[in-house]
Structures are given as structure tokens and as C-alpha cells.
Scaffold this motif. Structure first.
Motif, PDB file in Angstrom:
ATOM      1  N   TYR A 130     -26.780  78.056 -18.938  1.00 42.44           N
ATOM      2  CA  TYR A 130     -28.101  78.357 -18.413  1.00 42.44           C
ATOM      3  C   TYR A 130     -29.204  78.104 -19.419  1.00 42.44           C
ATOM      4  CZ  TYR A 130     -26.080  79.773 -14.146  1.00 42.44           C
ATOM      5  OH  TYR A 130     -25.412  79.737 -12.958  1.00 42.44           O
ATOM      6  N   LEU A 131     -28.918  78.316 -20.697  1.00 42.17           N
ATOM      7  CA  LEU A 131     -29.901  77.926 -21.699  1.00 42.17           C
ATOM      8  C   LEU A 131     -30.156  76.419 -21.632  1.00 42.17           C
ATOM      9  CD1 LEU A 131     -28.964  79.900 -24.959  1.00 42.17           C
ATOM     10  CD2 LEU A 131     -30.904  80.289 -23.440  1.00 42.17           C
ATOM     11  N   LEU A 132     -29.093  75.655 -21.464  1.00 45.49           N
ATOM     12  CA  LEU A 132     -29.225  74.199 -21.393  1.00 45.49           C
ATOM     13  C   LEU A 132     -30.026  73.779 -20.162  1.00 45.49           C
ATOM     14  CD1 LEU A 132     -28.380  71.436 -22.604  1.00 45.49           C
ATOM     15  CD2 LEU A 132     -26.383  71.527 -21.107  1.00 45.49           C
ATOM     16  N   VAL A 133     -29.736  74.381 -19.020  1.00 42.18           N
ATOM     17  CA  VAL A 133     -30.488  74.081 -17.798  1.00 42.18           C
ATOM     18  C   VAL A 133     -31.959  74.425 -17.988  1.00 42.18           C
ATOM     19  CG1 VAL A 133     -30.817  74.755 -15.381  1.00 42.18           C
ATOM     20  CG2 VAL A 133     -28.509  74.324 -16.251  1.00 42.18           C
ATOM     21  N   TYR A 134     -32.202  75.592 -18.564  1.00 43.99           N
ATOM     22  CA  TYR A 134     -33.570  76.058 -18.788  1.00 43.99           C
ATOM     23  C   TYR A 134     -34.317  75.108 -19.729  1.00 43.99           C
ATOM     24  CZ  TYR A 134     -37.328  79.337 -20.009  1.00 43.99           C
ATOM     25  OH  TYR A 134     -38.546  79.938 -20.197  1.00 43.99           O
ATOM     26  N   ALA A 135     -33.689  74.765 -20.846  1.00 41.65           N
ATOM     27  CA  ALA A 135     -34.336  73.910 -21.837  1.00 41.65           C
ATOM     28  C   ALA A 135     -34.574  72.509 -21.288  1.00 41.65           C
ATOM     29  CB  ALA A 135     -33.482  73.846 -23.100  1.00 41.65           C
ATOM     30  N   THR A 136     -33.613  71.975 -20.565  1.00 46.96           N
ATOM     31  CA  THR A 136     -33.759  70.627 -20.017  1.00 46.96           C
ATOM     32  C   THR A 136     -34.936  70.547 -19.059  1.00 46.96           C
ATOM     33  OG1 THR A 136     -31.373  70.241 -20.235  1.00 46.96           O
ATOM     34  CG2 THR A 136     -32.594  68.786 -18.760  1.00 46.96           C
ATOM     35  N   SER A 137     -35.061  71.556 -18.198  1.00 46.96           N
ATOM     36  CA  SER A 137     -36.155  71.532 -17.219  1.00 46.96           C
ATOM     37  C   SER A 137     -37.512  71.587 -17.900  1.00 46.96           C
ATOM     38  CB  SER A 137     -36.002  72.705 -16.244  1.00 46.96           C
ATOM     39  OG  SER A 137     -36.164  73.948 -16.905  1.00 46.96           O
ATOM     40  N   LEU A 138     -37.634  72.327 -19.003  1.00 50.84           N
ATOM     41  CA  LEU A 138     -38.916  72.422 -19.703  1.00 50.84           C
ATOM     42  C   LEU A 138     -39.215  71.170 -20.522  1.00 50.84           C
ATOM     43  CD1 LEU A 138     -39.170  76.108 -20.964  1.00 50.84           C
ATOM     44  CD2 LEU A 138     -39.816  75.124 -18.778  1.00 50.84           C
ATOM     45  N   LEU A 139     -38.193  70.622 -21.162  1.00 47.71           N
ATOM     46  CA  LEU A 139     -38.420  69.425 -21.969  1.00 47.71           C
ATOM     47  C   LEU A 139     -38.884  68.251 -21.109  1.00 47.71           C
ATOM     48  CD1 LEU A 139     -35.415  69.544 -24.470  1.00 47.71           C
ATOM     49  CD2 LEU A 139     -37.843  69.732 -25.041  1.00 47.71           C
ATOM     50  N   LYS A 140     -38.402  68.183 -19.882  1.00 42.11           N
ATOM     51  CA  LYS A 140     -38.809  67.094 -18.996  1.00 42.11           C
ATOM     52  C   LYS A 140     -40.302  67.111 -18.709  1.00 42.11           C
ATOM     53  CE  LYS A 140     -34.413  66.389 -16.564  1.00 42.11           C
ATOM     54  NZ  LYS A 140     -33.697  66.531 -15.263  1.00 42.11           N
ATOM     55  N   GLU A 141     -40.963  68.251 -18.912  1.00 40.24           N
ATOM     56  CA  GLU A 141     -42.385  68.364 -18.632  1.00 40.24           C
ATOM     57  C   GLU A 141     -43.259  67.911 -19.804  1.00 40.24           C
ATOM     58  OE1 GLU A 141     -43.148  72.351 -17.441  1.00 40.24           O
ATOM     59  OE2 GLU A 141     -41.797  72.275 -15.717  1.00 40.24           O
ATOM     60  N   VAL A 142     -42.630  67.643 -20.953  1.00 41.18           N
ATOM     61  CA  VAL A 142     -43.393  67.195 -22.123  1.00 41.18           C
ATOM     62  C   VAL A 142     -43.772  65.728 -21.940  1.00 41.18           C
ATOM     63  CG1 VAL A 142     -43.365  66.846 -24.622  1.00 41.18           C
ATOM     64  CG2 VAL A 142     -42.228  68.852 -23.626  1.00 41.18           C
ATOM     65  N   LYS A 143     -45.034  65.436 -22.048  1.00 39.60           N
ATOM     66  CA  LYS A 143     -45.523  64.085 -21.840  1.00 39.60           C
ATOM     67  C   LYS A 143     -44.954  63.144 -22.904  1.00 39.60           C
ATOM     68  CE  LYS A 143     -49.800  61.405 -21.275  1.00 39.60           C
ATOM     69  NZ  LYS A 143     -51.279  61.453 -21.303  1.00 39.60           N
ATOM     70  N   GLY A 144     -44.420  62.008 -22.464  1.00 38.62           N
ATOM     71  CA  GLY A 144     -43.934  60.993 -23.385  1.00 38.62           C
ATOM     72  C   GLY A 144     -42.549  61.237 -23.921  1.00 38.62           C
ATOM     73  N   ILE A 145     -41.847  62.234 -23.406  1.00 42.98           N
ATOM     74  CA  ILE A 145     -40.509  62.516 -23.922  1.00 42.98           C
ATOM     75  C   ILE A 145     -39.480  61.676 -23.181  1.00 42.98           C
ATOM     76  CG2 ILE A 145     -39.788  64.383 -22.371  1.00 42.98           C
ATOM     77  CD1 ILE A 145     -38.875  65.891 -24.956  1.00 42.98           C
ATOM     78  N   ARG A 146     -38.444  61.265 -23.887  1.00 42.37           N
ATOM     79  CA  ARG A 146     -37.317  60.566 -23.288  1.00 42.37           C
ATOM     80  C   ARG A 146     -36.044  61.268 -23.733  1.00 42.37           C
ATOM     81  NH1 ARG A 146     -34.755  54.762 -25.189  1.00 42.37           N
ATOM     82  NH2 ARG A 146     -33.000  54.738 -23.723  1.00 42.37           N
ATOM     83  N   LEU A 147     -35.352  61.879 -22.777  1.00 37.37           N
ATOM     84  CA  LEU A 147     -34.091  62.548 -23.076  1.00 37.37           C
ATOM     85  C   LEU A 147     -32.997  61.505 -23.198  1.00 37.37           C
ATOM     86  CD1 LEU A 147     -34.251  65.636 -20.675  1.00 37.37           C
ATOM     87  CD2 LEU A 147     -34.826  65.533 -23.097  1.00 37.37           C
ATOM     88  N   ILE A 148     -32.203  61.619 -24.261  1.00 37.74           N
ATOM     89  CA  ILE A 148     -31.105  60.693 -24.509  1.00 37.74           C
ATOM     90  C   ILE A 148     -29.799  61.437 -24.262  1.00 37.74           C
ATOM     91  CG2 ILE A 148     -30.035  59.120 -26.148  1.00 37.74           C
ATOM     92  CD1 ILE A 148     -32.922  58.401 -25.436  1.00 37.74           C
ATOM     93  N   GLY A 149     -29.101  61.026 -23.208  1.00 39.20           N
ATOM     94  CA  GLY A 149     -27.884  61.735 -22.820  1.00 39.20           C
ATOM     95  C   GLY A 149     -28.159  62.683 -21.676  1.00 39.20           C
ATOM     96  N   THR A 150     -27.951  62.231 -20.471  1.00 36.71           N
ATOM     97  CA  THR A 150     -28.263  63.030 -19.284  1.00 36.71           C
ATOM     98  C   THR A 150     -27.043  63.131 -18.374  1.00 36.71           C
ATOM     99  OG1 THR A 150     -29.157  61.020 -18.253  1.00 36.71           O
ATOM    100  CG2 THR A 150     -30.726  62.509 -19.321  1.00 36.71           C
ATOM    101  N   ALA A 151     -25.862  63.208 -18.972  1.00 39.35           N
ATOM    102  CA  ALA A 151     -24.634  63.315 -18.188  1.00 39.35           C
ATOM    103  C   ALA A 151     -24.642  64.592 -17.365  1.00 39.35           C
ATOM    104  CB  ALA A 151     -23.419  63.295 -19.117  1.00 39.35           C
ATOM    105  N   HIS A 152     -23.970  64.535 -16.224  1.00 40.46           N
ATOM    106  CA  HIS A 152     -23.898  65.707 -15.353  1.00 40.46           C
ATOM    107  C   HIS A 152     -23.208  66.865 -16.064  1.00 40.46           C
ATOM    108  CE1 HIS A 152     -23.416  68.149 -11.763  1.00 40.46           C
ATOM    109  NE2 HIS A 152     -22.115  68.219 -12.010  1.00 40.46           N
ATOM    110  N   ASP A 153     -22.152  66.561 -16.809  1.00 39.42           N
ATOM    111  CA  ASP A 153     -21.394  67.592 -17.513  1.00 39.42           C
ATOM    112  C   ASP A 153     -21.746  67.507 -18.998  1.00 39.42           C
ATOM    113  OD1 ASP A 153     -19.645  69.579 -18.163  1.00 39.42           O
ATOM    114  OD2 ASP A 153     -17.824  68.519 -17.566  1.00 39.42           O
ATOM    115  N   LYS A 154     -22.526  68.469 -19.459  1.00 43.65           N
ATOM    116  CA  LYS A 154     -22.993  68.468 -20.841  1.00 43.65           C
ATOM    117  C   LYS A 154     -22.759  69.819 -21.502  1.00 43.65           C
ATOM    118  CE  LYS A 154     -26.736  66.923 -22.473  1.00 43.65           C
ATOM    119  NZ  LYS A 154     -28.141  66.612 -22.801  1.00 43.65           N
ATOM    120  N   ALA A 155     -22.615  69.783 -22.805  1.00 40.37           N
ATOM    121  CA  ALA A 155     -22.665  70.998 -23.608  1.00 40.37           C
ATOM    122  C   ALA A 155     -24.074  71.112 -24.189  1.00 40.37           C
ATOM    123  CB  ALA A 155     -21.604  70.970 -24.700  1.00 40.37           C
ATOM    124  N   SER A 156     -24.251  72.033 -25.113  1.00 41.24           N
ATOM    125  CA  SER A 156     -25.596  72.474 -25.489  1.00 41.24           C
ATOM    126  C   SER A 156     -26.278  71.581 -26.514  1.00 41.24           C
ATOM    127  CB  SER A 156     -25.510  73.905 -26.014  1.00 41.24           C
ATOM    128  OG  SER A 156     -24.974  74.748 -25.025  1.00 41.24           O
TER     129      SER A 156
END
Length: 625
Positions: free
Chosen positions: A529-555
Motif C-alpha cells: 500500500y505504501l507503493l500504491v500510495y507513492a506511485t499515485s502521487l509521483l505520477k502527478e509530478v510534472k515532467g516525471i518519468r517512472l522507470i519500471g511499471t510492472a504490474h507485480d512490483k516490490a517497493s
């Protein structure tokens, strides 16, 4: 879901200062009896959590300095809870800024609804299959709270988590409101766990009709997970960096150590320090018992078939090199093939390259897709009669991808190959069962699982280990030596030449005690849940590109930020006391697969909180502005 949507809409119609004063008094949970609590020893390595054996989280009252909507600096650091018995008495929130006391409610994009009746929803007879008493509107709104945290009922429906986030994801109000379902578990657990809302110290209790006779104890026999009590076990989390509270988000590089581990190592040097196995005196017996006791703990932790399958080494890197320079050199010949994945750490690439150079071997690489997931169909194409070894990571240190390890192992064995699994990044995030996994070797480092540095483990199947000639020679690993011939012990002594890292092996045992007391399934759920929470917030940062968006992820949360070098982002976060890793993470091939040379990599552990994630994201927003 229609009723749930109506309820969510009602909640988001309320604004700061509106619904909190209508919160009904919430009864304290029924205390478990002493007979129902796990009984822990007081020995330093027993791994008791929160400083209290078999503790149960309690509703914490605000510190005396907190009144109304104010927060004391110490309360910010300690993360004390709202007093739910009397929510108007104030609260303590480990938030982003110092205490602020507004004189009037602050409009932040949410319309006010003075007629909102929270109590009526508690009185509704049914909402799905879970009692509405499980609905917790967690935080009293106040000027210095960056978001509300809402816990909605959990239904035994695997799609519920996705549906809930889709339902609430479209409700935007300048980053004010967030949603996080607490009771959702991705694991096959009979009853959902319950624990404190991440970082806010708000107890979440099961509905009365769902409680078992062992109230207060999870279905695994562990105390409920309480992040605030857990944080108290880690002294370094009170450290200040650049005048700010330390936020440790570099857990993929190394994890911090609980007091129980620190004390156990100190106890060893104060009361047990001796070399092991070859003496008749008391301290040698104590040291031997502690060292071999730690081996037994690792065996249980990994569910190995025998203690003889557990070899202590310096870490995962040394373990992989041991296999390469013993079994590899003894069994592989020119033309044989080794398969690794594109996700690998350098430690699981370089030893095989060195071996390939010596023996004329060929290395093949399992590709990954654009999300960072291994492509099983392509892996199948690589397997063949010359495949002798498959060596891969269970969790990527650079992307957080969780690989389909059991499937990869099974397919390799069908091709007649041996398999090594790098578990350096998995053992701290999920339960590991080496018998079920069926790998021939499994490796991990102690410092990645809240233990000391300089100690790690090579698991190997006992028969295979005893068929392999040792890598190093010296004392402790021999039965008999003449100038003409040496007879070796069987495993594990066979691979533990010389005086080992005795104290840190004992410390690793204490770390395993600690995470076992918490419960690896509970840790996995909380970090999910920390990962879900953090991912959703990071996506809102302008100009950010997440590297590694697999369905099954660790932290792990790797990213690049447009317009900034990774070291610039790392330096800006460091000014706020936030520790992250910036660089290639000893995994250059996988980063280059995504066209980059480096990322910023926050990585999470069970002592991290939503408030720390909020600070990380707020700092990134500020940097972009």
C-alpha cells in the motif's frame, strides 16, 4: 459499488472542519487475553517489537503540547495518533511542515457540506459484505494536513482495489484528497490484516463480527502491525540531516537496523565472544550455540530442508561468486550456455562473464518489455540442450519488478539446467520458501533484511553442495589434512573456511527474529500500500518519468525528472533530510534498455510512512516550480 460511490461522494463533499467534529466516539477494541498473545523471550535476539513482547497497538492521546489543530515538533517526529475517543482534543501528525493553528477553516477546493451526517452511515445496516463500522474517516482536517486518508470497506473481491482507485482517482482537488484501502491484501490470507494507517497513527480495527477469539492477534499469530511502534525500534530514524528529520528511502541499498539487532551484537561481544567449534571452554560453547542458532533461524526463515543447506558468506555477491568459482568451474565446459535476465545487478552478471571468459561459455539474456517485466515466451526460446545454468533476480533492485521465479525455475529444470535465484531484494519484502521455489541455489545479503553488513547467506540443495568442491581452503572446513591429501567436511563447513563473521551472523539471526515477529505477510501487505500510495502521487509530478511499471512490483520507485540530472534531484531531496539513491544502481544494462544511464531511486521499507512519501513528492513539486 453504487452505494460505495455514493458514500465516497458524500465524504468528498465535506470540507476541513466539517465532518471531524461529528465523529462518534469509537469504542476501544477488546483486549486480547494473555493466553492468546504470543509469548516472546527476553533474550536480546528474541526480536520483540516496539520494546514490548507481544504488544497490542493502543490508541495514543496527543501530547500535552498539542491543542486544537496544533502539532508540536516532537509530535511530528513521533507520529502520535488522534485520540479517537475525543477527536476534538487535537492530534499529532508527522506532516510536511511545522505546527500551524488556523483561526478559521481553510477552503482548499472542496465544497463545504454542513448538513453531512457521518453518524447515519455508521447506522446503515449493510454495505457490501463488510460492516459499515469498518468505515474510518481517519484524520481530523486541519490546515497543516496535506490530505485526508479514508479507509473504505474491503470486500473479498480481487478487483475491489482497482475499482476503488478508479472510483476515487478522478476526484481531484489540488492534491488535497487521497484514498487508500487499508484492508486489501494481495496475498492468500484467510482474514485480512489490520494495522495502523500508514504514517498517521490511526488504529484500524476489524468489524466486531469479523473478530476471532484471538482479538488483537493476526491470523498468523503475530501482533497487529503498528508502524509507529516499529519506528521506535530504529534509533537512526531519529537522526537529523541538514537540520531536518531523516527520511530513509534508500532501503534497496541497505536497510536500517532495529535496536534488537544492535543490542544482540553488543551482547555477543560483551558476553559470548569466542571462536567457535574447536574449544572446550564456556565462551566457545556460547559462541557456537549463538552462531549455529542463527543458521537454524535462517533455515526456518527460508524453509530450507536442512541447516546443512545454509552457508554463511559476506553477502549475495560473494555467494554468487562462490557458485561460479566452485560448481561453475568444475562443471561447465566450452560451448555451454548461461542464461541471465536483463534485470540483473552487476553481481549476477560479472561473475558469469568471468567464468565464460575462462571456459568459453556463452551468455544469453532474457529480454523485458517496456514495463520491465521478463518475457517468458522469449525465455523459452533461449532454453536448449546447451543451457546449463539460469541465474536471475527474484526482485529487480533498479525497477522493483517481481519476476515469475517459480515458473522460470521450473522451465529451466525441464531443460536440464541448474538455477540460482538472487534474493537480495526479495527477502525483506515477501515470504520466501526455497523448497517451494525449488531453485538449486538462493542467495541474499543480511544488510538488506535489517541485519548487519558483511554477512549473507548461500542456500544450496544439500546433495549438490556436497558434490561440489570447496572454493576456499583453510581451517574449519577439513576433516583431515596431510601433506599429500586433504579430506573436506560436508556442507556447510565445507564452504566456511577460516574464522567467519560470527557476531554478524548472530546479528542476522536477531534480524530474522525481528521480521518474523512482525510477519512477512504483514510486511508485504503494508509495503504494497505504501507503493500504491507513492506511485499515485509521483505520477502527478510534472515532467516525471517512472522507470519500471510492472504490474507485480516490490517497493522500488525509480524515476527521472525532466530538466534535472539525477544527482541534482538527489541533492535537493537531501536538503530536506530525504535519503535516496541517484545513479545506475549497479544495474547499467537494464537502465540502458530504457535509454537512460541513471535514475533517482526512492525505495521503501516497513518503517516508512505516507507522511514521508508526502514530503518526497512535495519536494519534487517544489523543485519543478
Amino acid at each position: 459499488m453504487e452505494e460505495l460511490e455514493q458514500l465516497a461522494n458524500q465524504f468528498f463533499k465535506s470540507g476541513p472542519g466539517t465532518f471531524a467534529n461529528q465523529l462518534p466516539a469509537k469504542p476501544a477494541p477488546t483486549a486480547p487475553s494473555a493466553a492468546n498473545l504470543p509469548q516472546f523471550s527476553s533474550v536480546p535476539d528474541a526480536g520483540t517489537v516496539g520494546g514490548v513482547a507481544g504488544h497490542v497497538p493502543q490508541q495514543l492521546s496527543p501530547p500535552a503540547s498539542a491543542s486544537g489543530g496544533g502539532v508540536s515538533p516532537s509530535a511530528i517526529n513521533q507520529g502520535n495518533a488522534v485520540n479517537l475517543q475525543n477527536p476534538q482534543t487535537g492530534f499529532a501528525h508527522p506532516g510536511l511542515s511545522g505546527p500551524e493553528q488556523p483561526t478559521a477553516p481553510i477552503e482548499r477546493g472542496l465544497p463545504f457540506a454542513p448538513d453531512f451526517n457521518y453518524t447515519s452511515y455508521l447506522q446503515k445496516p449493510d454495505l457490501g459484505s463488510v460492516a459499515t463500522s469498518n468505515l474510518d474517516l481517519g484524520l481530523k482536517p486541519s490546515y497543516n494536513l496535506p490530505q485526508h486518508l479514508i479507509q473504505l470497506p474491503y470486500q473479498q473481491d480481487q478487483s475491489f482495489d482497482v475499482e476503488l482507485r478508479e472510483l476515487l482517482g478522478g476526484i481531484k482537488s489540488s492534491g488535497v484528497s487521497r484514498a487508500l484501502p487499508i484492508d486489501k491484501t494481495p496475498l492468500a490470507i484467510e482474514n485480512p490484516f489490520y494495522f495502523l494507517s500508514p504514517g498517521y497513527g490511526l488504529p484500524q480495527f476489524k468489524p466486531q463480527q469479523q473478530q476471532s477469539p484471538n482479538v488483537g492477534v493476526s491470523s498468523f499469530g503475530n501482533p497487529p502491525f503498528d508502524v509507529n511502534l516499529v519506528r521506535n525500534d530504529f534509533p537512526i530514524l531519529q537522526e537529523r540531516v541538514n537540520g531536518k528529520q531523516l527520511v530513509w528511502l534508500d532501503n534497496a541499498a541497505t536497510t536500517q537496523k532495529p535496536r534488537q539487532v544492535i543490542d544482540r551484537i553488543s551482547y555477543f561481544y560483551e558476553h559470548e565472544n569466542s571462536n567457535i567449534h574447536r574449544a572446550a571452554h564456556e565462551l566457545a560453547a556460547r559462541a557456537t550455540d549463538a552462531y549455529e542458532g542463527a543458521r537454524k533461524k535462517v533455515q526456518t526463515f527460508l524453509n530450507a530442508a536442512s541447516v546443512n543447506e545454509i552457508i554463511f558468506v559476506r553477502g549475495a555477491t560473494e555467494a554468487i561468486n562462490l557458485v561460479a568459482k566452485s560448481w561453475g568451474e568444475q562443471n561447465l565446459v566450452a560451448g555451454d550456455e548461461i542464461i541471465v535476465s536483463h534485470l540483473e545487478h552487476h553481481a549476477n552478471i560479472v561473475p558469469w562473464q568471468q567464468l565464460a571468459g575462462k571456459r568459453g561459455l556463452k551468455i544469453k539474456v532474457i529480454p523485458v518489455d517496456d514495463d520491465g517485466q521478463v518475457l517468458i515466451d522469449e525465455y523459452l526460446k533461449l532454453l536448449g540442450p546447451r543451457t546449463k545454468l539460469v541465474s536471475f533476480t527474484q526482485v529487480s533492485n533498479a525497477l522493483g519488478t517481481v519476476t515469475p521465479a517459480a515458473q522460470i525455475v521450473q522451465l529451466a529444470h525441464l531443460a536440464g539446467a541448474k538455477v540460482l535465484v538472487d534474493g537480495a531484494q526479495s527477502v525483506s519484502h515477501m515470504p520466501v520458501d526455497v523448497q517451494a521455489l525449488n531453485a538449486d541455489w538462493f542467495v541474499f545479503s543480511g544488510h538488506k533484511v535489517f541485519g548487519p553488513t558483511g554477512i549473507g547467506v548461500l542456500y544450496g540443495k544439500e546433495e549438490l553442495l556436497n558434490q561440489t568442491q570447496p572454493w576456499q581452503g583453510g581451517g574449519n572446513m577439513i576433516k583431515d589434512v596431510t601433506f599429500e591429501h586433504t579430506q573436506y567436511h560436508d556442507a556447510p563447513s565445507r564452504f566456511e573456511a577460516g574464522t567467519g563473521n560470527i557476531a554478524d551472523a548472530v546479528g542476522l539471526g536477531a534480524a530474522i527474529d525481528y521480521v518474523t515477529r512482525l510477519g512477512m505477510p504483514a510486511i508485504a501487505q503494508y509495503e504494497h500500500y505504501l507503493l500504491v500510495y507513492a506511485t499515485s502521487l509521483l505520477k502527478e509530478v510534472k515532467g516525471i518519468r517512472l522507470i519500471g511499471t510492472a504490474h507485480d512490483k516490490a517497493s522500488v520507485l525509480s524515476f527521472v525528472l525532466e530538466g534535472f540530472k539525477t544527482e541534482e534531484v538527489g541533492a535537493a531531496l537531501n536538503k530536506e533530510g530525504i535519503a535516496v539513491r541517484s545513479g545506475h544502481h549497479c544495474a547499467q544494462p537494464i537502465l540502458r534498455r530504457f535509454g537512460i544511464e541513471a535514475t533517482v531511486r526512492p525505495s521503501l521499507a516497513f518503517y516508512n510512512t505516507c507522511a514521508e512519501i508526502d514530503l518526497l513528492v512535495a519536494t519534487l513539486h517544489k523543485l519543478k516550480r
